[in-house]
Scaffold this active site. Structure first.
Site, short mmCIF file in Angstrom:
data_model
loop_
_atom_site.label_atom_id
_atom_site.label_comp_id
_atom_site.label_asym_id
_atom_site.label_seq_id
_atom_site.Cartn_x
_atom_site.Cartn_y
_atom_site.Cartn_z
N ASP A 121 0.85 -1.18 0.00
CA ASP A 121 0.00 0.00 0.00
C ASP A 121 0.89 1.24 0.00
O ASP A 121 1.73 1.41 0.88
CB ASP A 121 -0.85 -0.03 1.29
CG ASP A 121 -2.22 0.55 1.09
OD1 ASP A 121 -2.32 1.61 0.44
OD2 ASP A 121 -3.19 -0.03 1.60
N ASP B 12 -3.10 4.47 -2.53
CA ASP B 12 -4.16 5.04 -1.71
C ASP B 12 -4.69 6.34 -2.31
O ASP B 12 -3.91 7.20 -2.73
CB ASP B 12 -3.55 5.32 -0.32
CG ASP B 12 -4.57 5.65 0.74
OD1 ASP B 12 -5.44 4.81 0.99
OD2 ASP B 12 -4.47 6.75 1.32
N GLU C 106 -6.73 3.33 -5.78
CA GLU C 106 -7.98 3.56 -5.04
C GLU C 106 -8.52 4.90 -5.48
O GLU C 106 -7.89 5.93 -5.29
CB GLU C 106 -7.74 3.56 -3.53
CG GLU C 106 -9.05 3.66 -2.76
CD GLU C 106 -8.91 4.21 -1.35
OE1 GLU C 106 -9.80 3.95 -0.53
OE2 GLU C 106 -7.93 4.93 -1.06
N HIS D 203 -10.94 -2.97 4.27
CA HIS D 203 -10.73 -2.48 5.63
C HIS D 203 -11.50 -1.18 5.93
O HIS D 203 -11.43 -0.69 7.04
CB HIS D 203 -9.24 -2.25 5.84
CG HIS D 203 -8.72 -1.16 4.95
ND1 HIS D 203 -8.64 -1.31 3.58
CD2 HIS D 203 -8.31 0.10 5.21
CE1 HIS D 203 -8.20 -0.19 3.04
NE2 HIS D 203 -7.98 0.68 4.01
N ASP D 204 -12.17 -0.62 4.93
CA ASP D 204 -12.92 0.61 5.13
C ASP D 204 -14.43 0.38 5.12
O ASP D 204 -15.20 1.34 5.20
CB ASP D 204 -12.60 1.62 4.01
CG ASP D 204 -11.18 2.16 4.09
OD1 ASP D 204 -10.64 2.26 5.22
OD2 ASP D 204 -10.60 2.47 3.04
C1 GLC Z 1 -7.98 5.29 2.01
C2 GLC Z 1 -7.71 4.15 2.94
C3 GLC Z 1 -8.28 4.50 4.29
C4 GLC Z 1 -7.56 5.74 4.78
C5 GLC Z 1 -7.62 6.87 3.75
C6 GLC Z 1 -6.63 7.93 4.06
O1 GLC Z 1 -9.32 5.52 1.79
O2 GLC Z 1 -8.24 2.97 2.43
O3 GLC Z 1 -8.18 3.45 5.22
O4 GLC Z 1 -8.13 6.16 5.98
O5 GLC Z 1 -7.33 6.44 2.46
O6 GLC Z 1 -5.32 7.48 3.83
#
Ligand code: GLC
Length: 542
Positions: free
Chosen positions: A96, A191, A244, A318-319
């Protein structure tokens, strides 16, 4: 680099996977111990959430040193051993990369705060804040020390956004990517990568919390292309990158992932996981909207297929709260629901991701009190809900359904204390279901073995890994169905998203087809076929 479309990714949240030291936090040695389990499942690649030094305000997404490991998880030798053991078992790692922001404890921010102008240019520091809203609540700007100025943080106040327009920032971040590339990893997950290009002039933007000022800006494509050329684009053989994408569009995701553009291999979007939001707001309670879900899957599936884009397919991460709690009658149909949902993405076009525990049908923890939650976003949201006038009981109900901690609970290995995750006190309490739902019990059960079959089918059949996507039975009120096609072969995948049976008329070629896979035993193909509660049925014509 090339993308191998037959691969399946398994996501590990390292804090919660397996603790071998008794610290209450999962570690690299725990992952090493479980690699044979992952091999048995059949996956090819592990995506690891951040394990770098971090104050853990946002569980590691607030990085204070990009090229080291947090001692919580082990040391660099453990990390390297994990990569090596993975390779021995045919499993690679995807790391990540959190390059939109760093922790305010990172050396760069600390030097900026101390007055170094070189590092001040790494961040967005302005005399006046704009009206943009942080994704974790409140204004997205915070006072920059006692300078009277403000710095931008789209997420937590301890996550300062990095200014990619500054070539020194890009150079430093590309070095980070290359550092990990050299360690032998074969993939990266970037991310919130579509937020790295902010408008050149930062201005108030009352629309949609300010998102149009910093989301999917055309310059993001340039940055991704530059990063590709400077880092992973040079890797030999099969390699995987996934972005993402926050609040993104199909048009942009086609551009991010079309191979000839040399940006990324695939993109995550989240639209399908907002179909149970009231008016687009996360902290609300609503039944999921099947029509909206089906339409989104069809539009994205078809457009990406027609324009050579590539999606990362997933129900959990995980979110997100556990999908079983959101989309199926989990009390009565956990096995059927879990397997149907698995088929609905594993037989579709794109790269499937499994979030740890999904393969054994894990569900939300069902905590009893706010005390059990630790996630910064959830704690902020609880306060905001109270301020908005909700009672404590109402606010708690919403957190219980929506908190990111729902998926971050310890992996349920067996029915011993703490689900067999740790002999210490887990950093986050195990879910109540672990005596019934755990790997020891589920490994020969219907869900795990169905995942094994789906993963194996993708490897055996180019029709599944490469075939095109076409919507089917678009008007059906409870079935999500699609067709795949590849070199004269066809597959029809029918997924009943409800607990009531439903009949469908089959076209002549499918009547004469054969069942490739289903989560129910005896299926008769005829003029019509009746799908049982949460049945998935894939019919092959070749
Ligand atoms: C992404 C991650 C999340 C994090 C955010 C800020 O959405 O998946 O867990 O809090 O970015 O880095």
């Amino acid at each position: 680099m090339t993308l191998d479309k037959s691969k399946v990714v398994y996501q590990i949240y390292p804090k919660s996977f397996k603790d071998t030291s008794g610290s209450g936090v999962g570690d690299f040695r725990g992952i090493i111990e479980k690699i044979p389990y992952l091999q048995e499942l059949g996956i090819d690649m592990v995506w690891l959430n951040p394990f770098y030094p971090s104050p853990q305000r946002d569980n590691g997404y607030d990085i204070s040193d990009y090229t080291a490991v947090n001692p919580l998880f082990g040391d660099m030798a453990d990390f390297e051993e994990m990569i090596a053991v993975g390779k021995e078992h045919g499993i690679d790692f995807m790391l990540d990369m959190v390059l939109n922001h760093c922790s305010t404890e990172h050396e760069w921010f600390q030097k900026a705060l101390a007055g170094d102008p070189y590092y001040q240019d790494f961040f967005f520091i302005r005399d006046q804040p704009t009206d943009w809203v942080s994704k974790f609540g409140g204004n997205a700007w915070a006072p920059f020390g006692d300078t009277g100025k403000y710095y931008l943080h789209l997420f937590d106040v301890t996550q300062a956004d990095l200014d990619w327009r500054n070539p020194h920032v890009r150079e430093e971040l590309f070095k980070v990517v290359n550092f990990w590339l050299d360690k032998g990893v074969r993939g990266f997950r970037f991310d919130v990568i579509n937020l790295i290009g902010k408008d050149e002039v930062l201005q108030d933007c009352p629309v949609n919390d300010g998102k149009p000022a910093y989301t999917d800006k055309p310059i993001v494509h340039d940055y991704l292309h530059m990063m590709n050329e400077a880092t992973f684009g040079q890797a030999e053989g099969s390699f995987m990158t996934v972005g993402e994408m926050s609040a993104t569009t199909i048009e942009n995701c086609i551009l991010y992932t079309a191979p000839e553009r040399k940006e990324l291999s695939m993109a995550f979007n989240f639209h399908h996981l907002k179909v149970d939001y009231e008016d687009g707001q996360k902290w609300t309670l609503k039944e999921f909207d099947f029509e909206a879900l089906k339409k989104l899957f069809h539009t994205w599936g078809k457009e990406m297929s027609d324009h050579d884009g590539w999606s990362a397919l997933f129900w959990n991460n995980h979110d997100q709260p556990r999908a079983l709690n959101r989309f199926v009658d989990v009390k009565n149909f956990r096995n059927e629901g879990a397997t149907m949902m698995a088929a609905s993405i594993h037989l579709s076009r794109g790269t499937p991701y499994i979030y740890m525990g999904e393969e054994i049908g894990m569900i939300d923890p069902d905590y009893d009190s706010m005390e059990d939650y630790v996630d910064v976003e959830s704690l902020n949201a609880y306060q905001i809900l109270l301020e908005e006038g909700k009672s404590e009981a109402e606010a708690f109900k919403i957190i219980q359904a929506k908190s990111r901690d729902n998926s971050r609970t310890p992996m349920q290995w067996d029915d011993s204390a703490n689900a067999g995750f740790s002999t210490g006190t887990p950093w986050l309490k195990a879910g109540k279901s672990y005596p019934q739902i755990n790997v020891a019990k589920e490994k020969n059960g219907p869900i795990f073995t169905f995942y094994q079959k789906l993963i194996a089918l993708r490897k055996e059949m180019p029709l599944i890994s490469e075939g095109s996507y076409k919507p089917a039975f678009e008007d059906n009120p409870q079935v999500y169905a699609f067709e795949r096609e590849y070199q004269g072969q066809k597959l029809l995948v029918l997924n009943n998203f409800y607990a009531t049976p439903i009949s469908l008329e089959l076209a002549a070629d499918y009547q004469a087809g054969r069942v490739l896979i289903s989560n129910y035993k005896s299926v008769e193909l005829g003029k019509a076929v009746t799908l049982a509660p949460y049945q998935t049925l894939a019919i092959l014509v070749d």
